[in-house]
Design a protein around this motif. Structure first.
Motif, short mmCIF file in Angstrom:
data_model
loop_
_atom_site.label_atom_id
_atom_site.label_comp_id
_atom_site.label_asym_id
_atom_site.label_seq_id
_atom_site.Cartn_x
_atom_site.Cartn_y
_atom_site.Cartn_z
N ASP A 93 49.06 -25.86 -70.22
CA ASP A 93 47.97 -26.80 -70.46
C ASP A 93 48.51 -28.12 -71.00
O ASP A 93 49.73 -28.30 -71.17
N GLN A 94 47.62 -29.05 -71.27
CA GLN A 94 48.04 -30.37 -71.68
C GLN A 94 48.81 -30.34 -73.00
O GLN A 94 49.79 -31.08 -73.18
N LYS A 129 52.62 -31.81 -73.26
CA LYS A 129 53.01 -32.84 -74.21
C LYS A 129 54.18 -32.38 -75.07
O LYS A 129 55.10 -33.14 -75.37
N THR A 175 52.18 -39.53 -76.24
CA THR A 175 52.05 -38.42 -75.30
C THR A 175 50.84 -38.57 -74.39
O THR A 175 50.79 -37.94 -73.32
N ASP A 176 49.85 -39.38 -74.77
CA ASP A 176 48.69 -39.58 -73.90
C ASP A 176 49.06 -40.35 -72.64
O ASP A 176 48.28 -40.39 -71.68
N THR A 202 49.32 -33.70 -66.87
CA THR A 202 48.39 -33.12 -67.84
C THR A 202 48.40 -31.60 -67.82
O THR A 202 48.03 -30.96 -68.80
N GLN A 203 48.82 -31.01 -66.72
CA GLN A 203 48.92 -29.56 -66.65
C GLN A 203 49.83 -29.18 -65.50
O GLN A 203 50.13 -29.98 -64.61
#
Length: 223
Positions: A64-65, A69, A43-44, A49-50
């Motif tokens: 949010d992140q 994810k 997921t990184d 990211t948002q």
């Protein structure tokens, strides 16, 4: 009610995919878990990211992140578990179906998330219809339904409608060619599927009254 008898041979032959079952187990693991077993991506590495969405009242919905994810990662086949549970709670709150309190082996209410009504219709018809089956439906009916059911090789039996939707007398007339005991005969061609749109029918816009809904339902249970 046990609906297993309505499933066609293809549906009865289906078994759960081990990979999909593994996905559900992995989602209960710690966020740091990176599993190579089912091909779930890291997921990184997701490109977002948002996100922020503006609602009609000008308020903001911010993702949010962590939520990004969760949304972009593979999920179990029925849908993201939190969403599925929320939808189940909504059904209980609004409709309180009698099956919601049953045990799973007794036919407990369940649901899955689809991308829209067309996918849901296709999945449902493919699950219960066998070539040669008789399927009852409104006349006229939603064109998307016809597109989903015609390739399955079934016989479409139109039931006339009026300003309140499907007419009980017209349904009774179509069903009169079968006897109630025919539904107990596995070799009978008695219809096992009735498709109607009780609220805001497409293309007629008709909405059934409560009395008519009950009458249509009772005819279906007596056949």
């Amino acid at each position: 009610m046990n609906y297993a008898r309505f499933l066609n041979a293809v549906s009865k032959a289906r078994v759960a995919s081990p990979i999909r079952e593994l996905t559900a187990i992995q989602q209960r693991g710690p966020p740091t878990l990176i599993s190579l077993a089912s091909g779930m991506p890291n997921t990184d590495m997701f490109p977002f990211t948002q996100a922020s969405v503006t609602l009609p009242d000008d308020s903001q919905l911010n993702l949010d992140q962590k939520l990004i994810k969760r949304a972009l990662q593979y999920s179990p086949s029925p849908g993201i578990p939190e969403l599925v549970q929320w939808l189940k709670n909504l059904q209980v709150q609004l409709h309180n179906p009698p099956t919601c309190q049953l045990a799973p082996e007794q036919g407990q209410m369940d649901l899955c998330v689809t991308t829209g009504s067309q996918e849901a219709l296709s999945k449902t018809f493919e699950m219960v219809v066998t070539p040669g089956d008789n399927v009852l439906m409104d006349q006229p009916t939603y064109p998307g339904t016809l597109a989903a059911v015609r390739p399955l090789g079934c016989n479409l039996l139109p039931v006339e409608t009026d300003q309140l939707g499907m007419r009980p007398d017209a349904l009774r007339d179509v069903l009169s060619r079968w006897k109630p005991e025919d539904c107990k005969n596995p070799q009978s061609d008695v219809p096992k599927v009735l498709y109607t749109i009780p609220n805001g029918g497409n293309p007629t816009g008709a909405t059934m009254s409560l009395d008519r809904r009950q009458e249509i339902y009772e005819q279906g249970t007596m056949t």
